[in-house]
Design a protein around this motif. Structure first.
Motif, mmCIF file in Angstrom:
data_model
loop_
_atom_site.group_PDB
_atom_site.id
_atom_site.type_symbol
_atom_site.label_atom_id
_atom_site.label_comp_id
_atom_site.label_asym_id
_atom_site.label_seq_id
_atom_site.Cartn_x
_atom_site.Cartn_y
_atom_site.Cartn_z
ATOM 1 N N LEU A 28 12.230 -3.706 -7.578
ATOM 2 C CA LEU A 28 12.959 -2.571 -8.131
ATOM 3 C C LEU A 28 14.364 -3.024 -8.501
ATOM 4 C CD1 LEU A 28 12.497 0.506 -8.576
ATOM 5 C CD2 LEU A 28 13.628 0.890 -6.382
ATOM 6 N N ASN A 29 14.774 -2.714 -9.722
ATOM 7 C CA ASN A 29 16.106 -3.080 -10.199
ATOM 8 C C ASN A 29 17.085 -1.930 -9.980
ATOM 9 O OD1 ASN A 29 15.315 -5.654 -11.258
ATOM 10 N ND2 ASN A 29 14.395 -4.588 -12.998
ATOM 11 N N LYS A 30 18.369 -2.230 -10.093
ATOM 12 C CA LYS A 30 19.375 -1.170 -10.083
ATOM 13 C C LYS A 30 19.117 -0.231 -11.262
ATOM 14 C CE LYS A 30 23.261 -3.402 -7.739
ATOM 15 N NZ LYS A 30 24.690 -3.769 -7.831
ATOM 16 N N GLY A 31 19.319 1.051 -11.038
ATOM 17 C CA GLY A 31 19.105 2.019 -12.105
ATOM 18 C C GLY A 31 17.653 2.348 -12.349
ATOM 19 N N GLU A 32 16.769 1.955 -11.423
ATOM 20 C CA GLU A 32 15.352 2.286 -11.530
ATOM 21 C C GLU A 32 14.921 3.145 -10.351
ATOM 22 O OE1 GLU A 32 13.106 -1.301 -13.957
ATOM 23 O OE2 GLU A 32 13.194 -1.421 -11.770
ATOM 24 N N THR A 33 13.895 3.960 -10.588
ATOM 25 C CA THR A 33 13.331 4.791 -9.535
ATOM 26 C C THR A 33 11.859 4.463 -9.348
ATOM 27 O OG1 THR A 33 14.856 6.620 -9.984
ATOM 28 C CG2 THR A 33 12.844 7.157 -8.790
ATOM 29 N N LEU A 34 11.479 4.287 -8.085
ATOM 30 C CA LEU A 34 10.087 4.080 -7.713
ATOM 31 C C LEU A 34 9.596 5.300 -6.955
ATOM 32 C CD1 LEU A 34 7.509 2.271 -7.136
ATOM 33 C CD2 LEU A 34 8.669 1.664 -4.994
ATOM 34 N N ALA A 35 8.482 5.863 -7.377
ATOM 35 C CA ALA A 35 7.828 6.926 -6.627
ATOM 36 C C ALA A 35 6.704 6.313 -5.796
ATOM 37 C CB ALA A 35 7.263 7.985 -7.572
ATOM 38 N N ILE A 36 6.764 6.497 -4.480
ATOM 39 C CA ILE A 36 5.660 6.108 -3.602
ATOM 40 C C ILE A 36 4.863 7.370 -3.331
ATOM 41 C CG2 ILE A 36 4.971 5.097 -1.412
ATOM 42 C CD1 ILE A 36 7.565 3.591 -1.293
ATOM 43 N N ILE A 37 3.631 7.409 -3.817
ATOM 44 C CA ILE A 37 2.849 8.644 -3.763
ATOM 45 C C ILE A 37 1.552 8.418 -2.995
ATOM 46 C CG2 ILE A 37 3.827 9.482 -5.924
ATOM 47 C CD1 ILE A 37 1.151 8.783 -7.246
ATOM 48 N N GLY A 38 0.951 9.516 -2.591
ATOM 49 C CA GLY A 38 -0.315 9.463 -1.871
ATOM 50 C C GLY A 38 -0.414 10.620 -0.903
ATOM 51 N N GLN A 39 -1.581 10.774 -0.316
ATOM 52 C CA GLN A 39 -1.816 11.877 0.599
ATOM 53 C C GLN A 39 -1.101 11.656 1.925
ATOM 54 O OE1 GLN A 39 -6.043 11.406 0.568
ATOM 55 N NE2 GLN A 39 -6.086 10.256 2.490
ATOM 56 N N SER A 40 -1.001 12.712 2.718
ATOM 57 C CA SER A 40 -0.371 12.611 4.032
ATOM 58 C C SER A 40 -1.122 11.600 4.896
ATOM 59 C CB SER A 40 -0.385 13.975 4.728
ATOM 60 O OG SER A 40 0.370 14.914 3.993
ATOM 61 N N GLY A 41 -0.362 10.814 5.666
ATOM 62 C CA GLY A 41 -0.971 9.808 6.520
ATOM 63 C C GLY A 41 -1.321 8.514 5.818
ATOM 64 N N GLY A 42 -0.882 8.387 4.562
ATOM 65 C CA GLY A 42 -1.230 7.194 3.792
ATOM 66 C C GLY A 42 -0.297 6.017 3.992
ATOM 67 N N GLY A 43 0.796 6.205 4.739
ATOM 68 C CA GLY A 43 1.720 5.108 5.012
ATOM 69 C C GLY A 43 2.987 5.128 4.191
ATOM 70 N N LYS A 44 3.223 6.201 3.432
ATOM 71 C CA LYS A 44 4.377 6.257 2.540
ATOM 72 C C LYS A 44 5.694 6.232 3.313
ATOM 73 C CE LYS A 44 3.438 10.237 0.690
ATOM 74 N NZ LYS A 44 2.377 10.659 1.665
ATOM 75 N N THR A 45 5.841 7.156 4.261
ATOM 76 C CA THR A 45 7.111 7.295 4.975
ATOM 77 C C THR A 45 7.404 6.081 5.845
ATOM 78 O OG1 THR A 45 7.020 9.713 4.950
ATOM 79 C CG2 THR A 45 8.388 8.689 6.642
ATOM 80 N N VAL A 46 6.392 5.549 6.527
ATOM 81 C CA VAL A 46 6.638 4.389 7.384
ATOM 82 C C VAL A 46 6.992 3.163 6.548
ATOM 83 C CG1 VAL A 46 4.245 3.541 7.544
ATOM 84 C CG2 VAL A 46 5.813 3.220 9.460
ATOM 85 N N THR A 47 6.435 3.064 5.334
ATOM 86 C CA THR A 47 6.814 1.983 4.418
ATOM 87 C C THR A 47 8.278 2.120 4.034
ATOM 88 O OG1 THR A 47 4.567 1.752 3.538
ATOM 89 C CG2 THR A 47 6.367 0.950 2.156
ATOM 90 N N ALA A 48 8.682 3.333 3.653
ATOM 91 C CA ALA A 48 10.071 3.577 3.267
ATOM 92 C C ALA A 48 11.013 3.317 4.438
ATOM 93 C CB ALA A 48 10.228 5.010 2.770
ATOM 94 N N SER A 49 10.609 3.700 5.643
ATOM 95 C CA SER A 49 11.447 3.485 6.826
ATOM 96 C C SER A 49 11.660 2.001 7.092
ATOM 97 C CB SER A 49 10.806 4.148 8.049
ATOM 98 O OG SER A 49 10.708 5.547 7.877
ATOM 99 N N ALA A 50 10.614 1.211 6.904
ATOM 100 C CA ALA A 50 10.736 -0.239 7.093
ATOM 101 C C ALA A 50 11.665 -0.845 6.057
ATOM 102 C CB ALA A 50 9.364 -0.893 7.026
ATOM 103 N N ILE A 51 11.570 -0.381 4.820
ATOM 104 C CA ILE A 51 12.453 -0.877 3.760
ATOM 105 C C ILE A 51 13.901 -0.531 4.061
ATOM 106 C CG2 ILE A 51 13.059 -0.600 1.308
ATOM 107 C CD1 ILE A 51 10.012 -0.138 0.834
ATOM 108 N N PHE A 52 14.123 0.668 4.591
ATOM 109 C CA PHE A 52 15.471 1.133 4.902
ATOM 110 C C PHE A 52 16.044 0.472 6.144
ATOM 111 C CE2 PHE A 52 18.684 4.251 6.223
ATOM 112 C CZ PHE A 52 19.313 4.507 5.003
ATOM 113 N N GLY A 53 15.149 0.019 7.030
ATOM 114 C CA GLY A 53 15.601 -0.606 8.275
ATOM 115 C C GLY A 53 15.606 0.329 9.455
#
Length: 266
Positions: A28-53
């Motif tokens: 992902l570059n500066k000035g870009e947006t990535l949507a992480i999509i999928g059903q509940s329980g698919g790992g979206k939030t935990v992936t984002a949390s790991a990226i954020f630290g």
């Protein structure tokens, strides 16, 4: 050209070695947006949390997360800020419960700003907050700062959270389900404001959502996840029209809802 955020083979497991996320990769570059999509329980939030630290206790991440040229996997946001000067912003799910109900919006914004910018005075923080709320289309920002969270709608609280981006100018914003509790009009306004922030600040943004319809107008890239794995990656249209059963199911749902906005989902 080196990507601002580069995630390679990111996997997450519990201490009992149950795999929650497996081999997620994207740039992902500066000035870009990535949507992480999928059903509940698919790992979206935990992936984002790991990226954020900010992985919850008991979870372990491996692979690579490079932000601004630094390897930051398993490095907390505080260390990232102090050591690498990487300002980040995580907008949590459910804006109605994100704020302390016993403090005014102004008190909470001032406290947050001064924890990041210790040389800023209270007066300076108020002026910066008022300016940010004005740019987020509040007609009376002084009044908003004096209100308690219960006195504002979900859409207004979501915009109050977005004001932190204009105040702190983070290099990375992650928003977890930013439109899930909003009506369609408020949802559109919030997504439009993500677009404005992305263009003005050239911030890298990750939107975690189950709703591609809402996120599509702001998204340059899309990662479709199911059961902790990548199902498809590309533009929102490419993901929606990908040759897999999950994308086809999503496309049928979008077509059935007949969502009429400026998103070009064909």
């Amino acid at each position: 050209m080196t990507s601002f955020l580069s995630v390679k083979d990111l996997s997450i497991q519990t201490i009992s070695q149950k795999i929650l996320v497996e081999n997620i990769s994207f740039d992902l570059n500066k000035g870009e947006t990535l949507a992480i999509i999928g059903q509940s329980g698919g790992g979206k939030t935990v992936t984002a949390s790991a990226i954020f630290g900010l992985l919850p206790p008991g979870l372990k991440a491996c692979g690579s997360v490079q932000l601004g040229g630094y390897e930051v996997l398993n490095v907390t946001p505080g260390v990232r800020l102090r050591k690498y000067k990487l300002e980040q912003l995580f907008l949590v799910q459910q804006s109605m419960t994100a704020f302390d109900p016993l403090s005014t919006i102004g008190q909470q914004i001032i406290e947050t700003l001064r924890s990041h910018k210790k040389n800023w005075s209270v007066k300076q923080c108020l002026e910066i907050a008022e300016d940010a709320l004005t740019r987020l289309h509040f007609s009376d920002p002084k009044s908003v700062l004096k209100k308690y969270p219960c006195e504002l709608s979900g859409g207004m609280l979501q915009r109050c959270m977005l004001s932190f981006a204009l105040c702190l100018k983070p290099s990375l914003i992650i928003a977890d389900e930013p439109t899930s509790a909003l009506d369609i009009v408020s949802s559109r306004k919030v997504i439009d404001q993500f677009i404005e922030i992305k263009e003005e600040l050239q911030t890298a943004i990750i939107l975690v959502t189950h709703d591609l319809r809402a996120a599509a107008p702001a998204s340059d890239k899309c990662l479709l996840m199911k059961a902790g794995r990548e199902i498809a990656f590309g533009t929102p249209n490419e993901v929606l029209n990908a040759e897999n059963d999950y994308s086809k199911l999503m496309k049928r749902a979008v077509d059935k809802l007949r969502y009429k906005d400026h998103a070009a989902l064909s």
